[in-house]
Scaffold this active site. Sequence first.
Site, PDB file in Angstrom:
ATOM      1  N   ASP A 239       0.677  -1.561  -0.028  1.00  0.00           N
ATOM      2  CA  ASP A 239       0.423  -0.015  -0.790  1.00  0.00           C
ATOM      3  C   ASP A 239       0.603   1.058   0.181  1.00  0.00           C
ATOM      4  O   ASP A 239       1.733   1.880   0.931  1.00  0.00           O
ATOM      5  CB  ASP A 239      -1.145   0.526   1.285  1.00  0.00           C
TER       6      ASP A 239
ATOM      7  N   GLU B 126      -1.879  -1.416  -5.700  1.00  0.00           N
ATOM      8  CA  GLU B 126      -2.678  -0.938  -6.051  1.00  0.00           C
ATOM      9  C   GLU B 126      -3.144  -0.672  -7.556  1.00  0.00           C
ATOM     10  O   GLU B 126      -1.383  -0.119  -7.548  1.00  0.00           O
ATOM     11  CB  GLU B 126      -3.499   0.436  -5.122  1.00  0.00           C
TER      12      GLU B 126
ATOM     13  N   CYS C 271     -12.451  -4.266   6.336  1.00  0.00           N
ATOM     14  CA  CYS C 271     -11.482  -4.586   7.714  1.00  0.00           C
ATOM     15  C   CYS C 271     -10.873  -6.079   6.976  1.00  0.00           C
ATOM     16  O   CYS C 271     -11.399  -7.098   6.719  1.00  0.00           O
ATOM     17  CB  CYS C 271     -12.625  -5.506   8.761  1.00  0.00           C
TER      18      CYS C 271
ATOM     19  N   CYS D  32     -12.521  -9.211   9.280  1.00  0.00           N
ATOM     20  CA  CYS D  32     -14.042 -10.054   9.259  1.00  0.00           C
ATOM     21  C   CYS D  32     -14.750  -9.393   7.945  1.00  0.00           C
ATOM     22  O   CYS D  32     -15.163 -10.001   7.710  1.00  0.00           O
ATOM     23  CB  CYS D  32     -14.915  -9.793  10.068  1.00  0.00           C
TER      24      CYS D  32
ATOM     25  N   CYS E  47     -12.960  -1.044  13.335  1.00  0.00           N
ATOM     26  CA  CYS E  47     -13.984  -2.371  12.837  1.00  0.00           C
ATOM     27  C   CYS E  47     -15.264  -2.623  14.171  1.00  0.00           C
ATOM     28  O   CYS E  47     -14.642  -2.474  14.834  1.00  0.00           O
ATOM     29  CB  CYS E  47     -13.458  -3.434  12.635  1.00  0.00           C
TER      30      CYS E  47
ATOM     31  N   CYS F  75     -15.873  -6.564  14.644  1.00  0.00           N
ATOM     32  CA  CYS F  75     -15.173  -7.210  14.931  1.00  0.00           C
ATOM     33  C   CYS F  75     -14.409  -6.651  16.276  1.00  0.00           C
ATOM     34  O   CYS F  75     -13.316  -7.345  16.956  1.00  0.00           O
ATOM     35  CB  CYS F  75     -14.485  -8.448  14.217  1.00  0.00           C
TER      36      CYS F  75
ATOM     37  N   ASP G 162      -2.651   2.029   6.766  1.00  0.00           N
ATOM     38  CA  ASP G 162      -2.302   1.451   6.037  1.00  0.00           C
ATOM     39  C   ASP G 162      -2.463   0.174   6.028  1.00  0.00           C
ATOM     40  O   ASP G 162      -2.004  -0.577   4.813  1.00  0.00           O
ATOM     41  CB  ASP G 162      -1.044   2.721   5.668  1.00  0.00           C
TER      42      ASP G 162
END
Length: 459
Positions: free
Chosen positions: A216, A308, A361, A364, A380, A383, A390
């Site tokens: 990332d 990406e 996330c 989950c 999150c 969870c 990042d």
Amino acid sequence: MKTIQAYRFALDLNPAQERAVYAHAGAARVAHNWALARVKAVMDQRAAERTYGVPDEQLTPSLSWSLAGLRKAWNAAKPDVAPWWPEVSKEAFNTGLDALARALKNWADSRSEKRKGRPVGFPRYKSRRRTTPSVRFTTGAIRVERDRKHVVLPRLGRLKVHESTRKLARRVEADTARIMSATLRRDGGRWYVAFCVEVERPDRTPARPESVVGVDVGVRHLAVLSTGDLVPNPRHLTDAQRRLRTLARAVSRKTGPDRRTGQRPSRRWRRACTRLSRAHARVANLRRDGLHKLTTRLATTHGTVVVEDPNVAEMLTNRRLARHIADAGFAEIRRQLAYKTTPNGGKLITADRWYPSSKTCSGCGTVKTKLALSEREYECGTCGLTLNRDLNAARNLAALAAQTTTAGSGPVAARGADRKTRARGQVAEKREPGTAPAGKTGTVPSQGGTTDRALTKAH
């Protein structure tokens, strides 16, 4: 395995050799501008004739835009256009005509939607002052001398190299490399020669063939890996900004060229411009060196790299972050990984541009509706996972490798984008291969292409 590799060396030219190289670069510019003017004249003439109702079969014959067609027209006109043509190599004119042929093809393909990406404009004339001098040699005597301190190019003869050419010379002597072309280019006040070489290399294997790493990229950290490693952003342009401002101010205070009055630039203005260009070249070299070290480490260590596909052009519209985004070189990281992973026995997977790696996330799979840029910690609500934003995105990118076939052709099973719950609006839903809506194909795009998505209303 045979791969194409470039070897770039700095040159130490004497005044006579530098004038000869400038003459070749100028000849390429003259051929390019003449051919472009000829193409535009024919196009304008045909457009004017159509307005008078002239049938298509009676219009002025069109000029071929291919390299062979432009070269044929140039050879017929060069005795009158450039009577000095025997003084330079034919490769100089071929350089300018080849650049124009490729530019015209890109423009035509962009207009007919055969070319993807941003629209390509019509070619423009090359200025003597603003154009970077460059010339390319593809035929003739192109070799590296045995003393590893000189190179030989057509019509230019023996040129001294600032650094040793032993890396290329050893391969040529061992018959594991073949020089295909040589390009001379002026950059930062110095001339460079770049050899395009076909190299025969043994098959390689990454140090960790089964390892999968998500990368990332960002501004705060140049790259955050899914393994937890943080690559700091060196910010070379920011560090050099003070010196660049000082040098630019010195240029503005000197007597520069003026086209309206015909005033020629002063020698002090030329020296100030040289100092400024060298400072910019140093920043570019530092950035290039850091990116090469990072991408080489990733390609030689991990078997699968997932990155990406950021829309850098759109990101540069943010006036607060544009300079830092341009300084980081997001697109350059992906470009270098694209050609480094395969020769090293690895595989590169490019995530879809609209994949919500930061909003998802990694524990989950829940996708947030909104995530402000100022929120550096991902929390999150389902969870309770809390970690660096990042790092969460890098882990989501690494998880994409499990959805990709062994050939890297696309996702095996649909995952997760429709898990998020929204009160209203559209939710991105990934399709299974072969489940396209009516009127559309169900083929999965190739690696690096944009993943096809269907938009459904949330309930």
